[in-house]
Design a protein around this motif. Sequence first.
Motif, PDB file in Angstrom:
ATOM      1  N   TYR A 198       0.958  -1.027   0.073  1.00  0.00           N
ATOM      2  CA  TYR A 198       0.049  -0.008   0.058  1.00  0.00           C
ATOM      3  C   TYR A 198       0.948   1.373  -0.013  1.00  0.00           C
ATOM      4  O   TYR A 198       1.860   1.358   0.527  1.00  0.00           O
ATOM      5  CB  TYR A 198      -0.831   0.156   1.292  1.00  0.00           C
ATOM      6  N   ILE A 199       0.459   2.416  -0.797  1.00  0.00           N
ATOM      7  CA  ILE A 199       1.269   3.350  -0.768  1.00  0.00           C
ATOM      8  C   ILE A 199       0.344   4.618  -0.686  1.00  0.00           C
ATOM      9  O   ILE A 199      -0.896   4.560  -0.784  1.00  0.00           O
ATOM     10  CB  ILE A 199       1.918   3.687  -1.856  1.00  0.00           C
ATOM     11  N   VAL A 200       0.845   5.758   0.048  1.00  0.00           N
ATOM     12  CA  VAL A 200      -0.021   6.995   0.184  1.00  0.00           C
ATOM     13  C   VAL A 200      -0.024   7.601  -1.156  1.00  0.00           C
ATOM     14  O   VAL A 200       1.081   8.174  -1.685  1.00  0.00           O
ATOM     15  CB  VAL A 200       0.553   7.908   1.085  1.00  0.00           C
ATOM     16  N   THR A 201      -1.319   7.870  -1.468  1.00  0.00           N
ATOM     17  CA  THR A 201      -1.170   8.898  -3.093  1.00  0.00           C
ATOM     18  C   THR A 201      -1.794  10.354  -2.718  1.00  0.00           C
ATOM     19  O   THR A 201      -1.999  10.954  -3.652  1.00  0.00           O
ATOM     20  CB  THR A 201      -2.270   8.004  -3.807  1.00  0.00           C
ATOM     21  N   GLY A 202      -1.878  10.615  -1.307  1.00  0.00           N
ATOM     22  CA  GLY A 202      -2.496  12.007  -1.325  1.00  0.00           C
ATOM     23  C   GLY A 202      -2.861  12.361   0.272  1.00  0.00           C
ATOM     24  O   GLY A 202      -3.382  11.442   0.760  1.00  0.00           O
ATOM     25  N   VAL A 203      -2.793  13.492   0.323  1.00  0.00           N
ATOM     26  CA  VAL A 203      -3.248  13.954   1.948  1.00  0.00           C
ATOM     27  C   VAL A 203      -4.025  15.129   1.645  1.00  0.00           C
ATOM     28  O   VAL A 203      -3.760  16.029   0.760  1.00  0.00           O
ATOM     29  CB  VAL A 203      -2.286  14.303   2.849  1.00  0.00           C
ATOM     30  N   THR A 204      -5.565  15.001   2.033  1.00  0.00           N
ATOM     31  CA  THR A 204      -6.228  16.444   1.660  1.00  0.00           C
ATOM     32  C   THR A 204      -6.460  17.102   2.970  1.00  0.00           C
ATOM     33  O   THR A 204      -7.070  16.393   4.228  1.00  0.00           O
ATOM     34  CB  THR A 204      -7.553  15.722   1.174  1.00  0.00           C
ATOM     35  N   VAL A 205      -6.701  18.537   2.921  1.00  0.00           N
ATOM     36  CA  VAL A 205      -6.588  19.133   4.260  1.00  0.00           C
ATOM     37  C   VAL A 205      -7.648  20.203   3.758  1.00  0.00           C
ATOM     38  O   VAL A 205      -7.900  21.053   2.853  1.00  0.00           O
ATOM     39  CB  VAL A 205      -5.607  19.930   4.575  1.00  0.00           C
ATOM     40  N   LYS A 206      -9.128  19.594   4.384  1.00  0.00           N
ATOM     41  CA  LYS A 206     -10.252  20.633   4.274  1.00  0.00           C
ATOM     42  C   LYS A 206     -10.581  21.708   5.230  1.00  0.00           C
ATOM     43  O   LYS A 206     -10.672  21.409   6.467  1.00  0.00           O
ATOM     44  CB  LYS A 206     -11.374  19.934   4.046  1.00  0.00           C
ATOM     45  N   GLY A 207     -10.265  23.096   4.855  1.00  0.00           N
ATOM     46  CA  GLY A 207     -10.811  24.086   5.725  1.00  0.00           C
ATOM     47  C   GLY A 207     -12.085  24.711   5.587  1.00  0.00           C
ATOM     48  O   GLY A 207     -12.857  24.378   4.721  1.00  0.00           O
ATOM     49  N   GLU A 208     -12.420  25.472   6.717  1.00  0.00           N
ATOM     50  CA  GLU A 208     -13.998  26.279   6.631  1.00  0.00           C
ATOM     51  C   GLU A 208     -14.069  26.907   5.342  1.00  0.00           C
ATOM     52  O   GLU A 208     -15.085  27.235   4.797  1.00  0.00           O
ATOM     53  CB  GLU A 208     -14.096  26.940   7.613  1.00  0.00           C
ATOM     54  N   ASN A 209     -13.082  27.508   4.842  1.00  0.00           N
ATOM     55  CA  ASN A 209     -12.845  28.361   3.557  1.00  0.00           C
ATOM     56  C   ASN A 209     -12.322  27.677   2.272  1.00  0.00           C
ATOM     57  O   ASN A 209     -11.826  28.391   1.260  1.00  0.00           O
ATOM     58  CB  ASN A 209     -12.267  29.700   4.032  1.00  0.00           C
ATOM     59  N   GLY A 210     -12.239  26.546   2.462  1.00  0.00           N
ATOM     60  CA  GLY A 210     -11.954  25.609   1.061  1.00  0.00           C
ATOM     61  C   GLY A 210     -10.532  24.938   1.558  1.00  0.00           C
ATOM     62  O   GLY A 210     -10.396  24.749   2.626  1.00  0.00           O
TER      63      GLY A 210
ATOM     64  N   THR B 108       0.167  24.718   6.151  1.00  0.00           N
ATOM     65  CA  THR B 108      -0.153  25.895   7.068  1.00  0.00           C
ATOM     66  C   THR B 108      -1.542  25.951   7.442  1.00  0.00           C
ATOM     67  O   THR B 108      -2.510  26.015   6.688  1.00  0.00           O
ATOM     68  CB  THR B 108       0.320  27.127   6.216  1.00  0.00           C
ATOM     69  N   MET B 109      -1.687  25.983   8.761  1.00  0.00           N
ATOM     70  CA  MET B 109      -2.876  26.041   9.554  1.00  0.00           C
ATOM     71  C   MET B 109      -3.542  27.481   9.012  1.00  0.00           C
ATOM     72  O   MET B 109      -3.185  28.522   9.317  1.00  0.00           O
ATOM     73  CB  MET B 109      -2.786  25.918  10.965  1.00  0.00           C
ATOM     74  N   PRO B 110      -4.639  27.186   8.519  1.00  0.00           N
ATOM     75  CA  PRO B 110      -5.438  28.344   8.288  1.00  0.00           C
ATOM     76  C   PRO B 110      -6.675  28.907   9.322  1.00  0.00           C
ATOM     77  O   PRO B 110      -6.580  28.466  10.326  1.00  0.00           O
ATOM     78  CB  PRO B 110      -6.584  27.805   7.082  1.00  0.00           C
ATOM     79  N   LYS B 111      -7.325  29.949   9.058  1.00  0.00           N
ATOM     80  CA  LYS B 111      -8.209  30.287  10.219  1.00  0.00           C
ATOM     81  C   LYS B 111      -9.136  29.421  10.240  1.00  0.00           C
ATOM     82  O   LYS B 111      -9.768  28.994   9.164  1.00  0.00           O
ATOM     83  CB  LYS B 111      -8.760  31.712   9.702  1.00  0.00           C
ATOM     84  N   GLY B 112      -9.445  29.145  11.492  1.00  0.00           N
ATOM     85  CA  GLY B 112     -10.579  28.327  11.575  1.00  0.00           C
ATOM     86  C   GLY B 112     -10.172  26.721  11.861  1.00  0.00           C
ATOM     87  O   GLY B 112      -9.042  26.363  11.836  1.00  0.00           O
ATOM     88  N   SER B 113     -10.949  25.653  11.584  1.00  0.00           N
ATOM     89  CA  SER B 113     -10.744  24.160  11.871  1.00  0.00           C
ATOM     90  C   SER B 113     -10.537  23.757  10.488  1.00  0.00           C
ATOM     91  O   SER B 113     -10.759  24.199   9.603  1.00  0.00           O
ATOM     92  CB  SER B 113     -11.725  23.622  12.655  1.00  0.00           C
ATOM     93  N   VAL B 114      -9.850  22.569  10.546  1.00  0.00           N
ATOM     94  CA  VAL B 114      -9.509  21.673   9.213  1.00  0.00           C
ATOM     95  C   VAL B 114      -9.870  20.307   9.718  1.00  0.00           C
ATOM     96  O   VAL B 114      -9.839  20.042  10.749  1.00  0.00           O
ATOM     97  CB  VAL B 114      -8.132  21.821   8.901  1.00  0.00           C
ATOM     98  N   SER B 115      -9.954  19.631   8.839  1.00  0.00           N
ATOM     99  CA  SER B 115     -10.242  18.166   8.686  1.00  0.00           C
ATOM    100  C   SER B 115      -8.953  17.564   7.681  1.00  0.00           C
ATOM    101  O   SER B 115      -8.941  18.008   6.650  1.00  0.00           O
ATOM    102  CB  SER B 115     -11.499  17.337   8.297  1.00  0.00           C
ATOM    103  N   VAL B 116      -8.154  16.671   8.035  1.00  0.00           N
ATOM    104  CA  VAL B 116      -7.199  15.998   7.323  1.00  0.00           C
ATOM    105  C   VAL B 116      -7.582  14.573   7.200  1.00  0.00           C
ATOM    106  O   VAL B 116      -7.709  13.675   8.029  1.00  0.00           O
ATOM    107  CB  VAL B 116      -5.953  16.178   8.112  1.00  0.00           C
ATOM    108  N   SER B 117      -7.428  14.284   5.900  1.00  0.00           N
ATOM    109  CA  SER B 117      -7.664  12.734   5.269  1.00  0.00           C
ATOM    110  C   SER B 117      -6.585  12.261   4.498  1.00  0.00           C
ATOM    111  O   SER B 117      -6.058  13.047   3.816  1.00  0.00           O
ATOM    112  CB  SER B 117      -9.043  12.638   4.957  1.00  0.00           C
ATOM    113  N   ALA B 118      -6.173  11.081   4.502  1.00  0.00           N
ATOM    114  CA  ALA B 118      -5.245  10.586   3.455  1.00  0.00           C
ATOM    115  C   ALA B 118      -5.899   9.652   2.656  1.00  0.00           C
ATOM    116  O   ALA B 118      -6.719   8.592   2.906  1.00  0.00           O
ATOM    117  CB  ALA B 118      -4.084   9.955   4.167  1.00  0.00           C
ATOM    118  N   THR B 119      -5.361   9.568   1.299  1.00  0.00           N
ATOM    119  CA  THR B 119      -5.874   8.233   0.214  1.00  0.00           C
ATOM    120  C   THR B 119      -4.558   7.323   0.354  1.00  0.00           C
ATOM    121  O   THR B 119      -3.539   7.720   0.002  1.00  0.00           O
ATOM    122  CB  THR B 119      -6.014   8.905  -0.855  1.00  0.00           C
TER     123      THR B 119
END
Length: 254
Positions: A33-45, A60-71
């Motif tokens: 298995y290999i990591v093909t990407g990491v996605t960081v979703k913020g309140e503003n995109g 870099t942490m944006p303003k507000g909260s984020v959710s981080v997921s990996a594929t």
Amino acid sequence: VTKPANGTMTSNVSSAKEGDKVKVTVKTDAPYYIVTGVTVKGENGNVVATKNTDGTYSFTMPKGSVSVSATISHIYNLFKDVPTDIAEYGTAIKWAVEKGITLGTDTVAYSTFSPYNPCTRAQMVVLLYRAAGSPAVTGTNAFTDVPNDAEIQKAVQWAVSKGITKGTSDTTFDPYAPCTRGQMVTFLHRNHSEPAATGSNNFADVPADAFYKAAVQWAVNEGITNGTGDNTFAPNDACTRVQMVTFLYRDMGK
């Protein structure tokens, strides 16, 4: 941080404020298995996550909260050229990847397996060597044309010590020559210490005095090959990479 399928992900911090650098580490459950990407979703995109040289990801942490997921993907699923006309081909290639026998021909993006490329003699002994668990090897080989590659040298020496090959002469191995279908079944047969083969087949192109005759009959008896059709085995044809892993799978994977 969301736990990915087939792996784990951790952050170097439990909380962060706007402008902080955050690093996440993704580990896979198995080497295939290999990591093909990491996605960081913020309140503003979405926020861009950059892959670091050590394999971690930073953003870099944006303003507000984020959710981080990996594929995380199975290497087999990244191959774009795996044939689908014969289902067993895919099963054999996936098995070979999971056993560490081969990772394809693109070890960066893992996008190609090159199934119809001829398998060279060096590739053949390396595949066999890996299938055997890459055992320790002692001694040196006398072949002057074996490339300066540690794994190839070990694989060739292992094959010589097992009696799988004697090379093409006392001093040459012809590592880059295509491995023929006749040579392929002979290598497999010798890897099993040349068990006796009974019965007969209808291959019109396998001469009675051919060095591979007993190996072909053994391979037929073991269900490793049925030939190429029309009562032929095509012993002098180059063995393709997909044929090679399929033969290995039928021999060792079932």
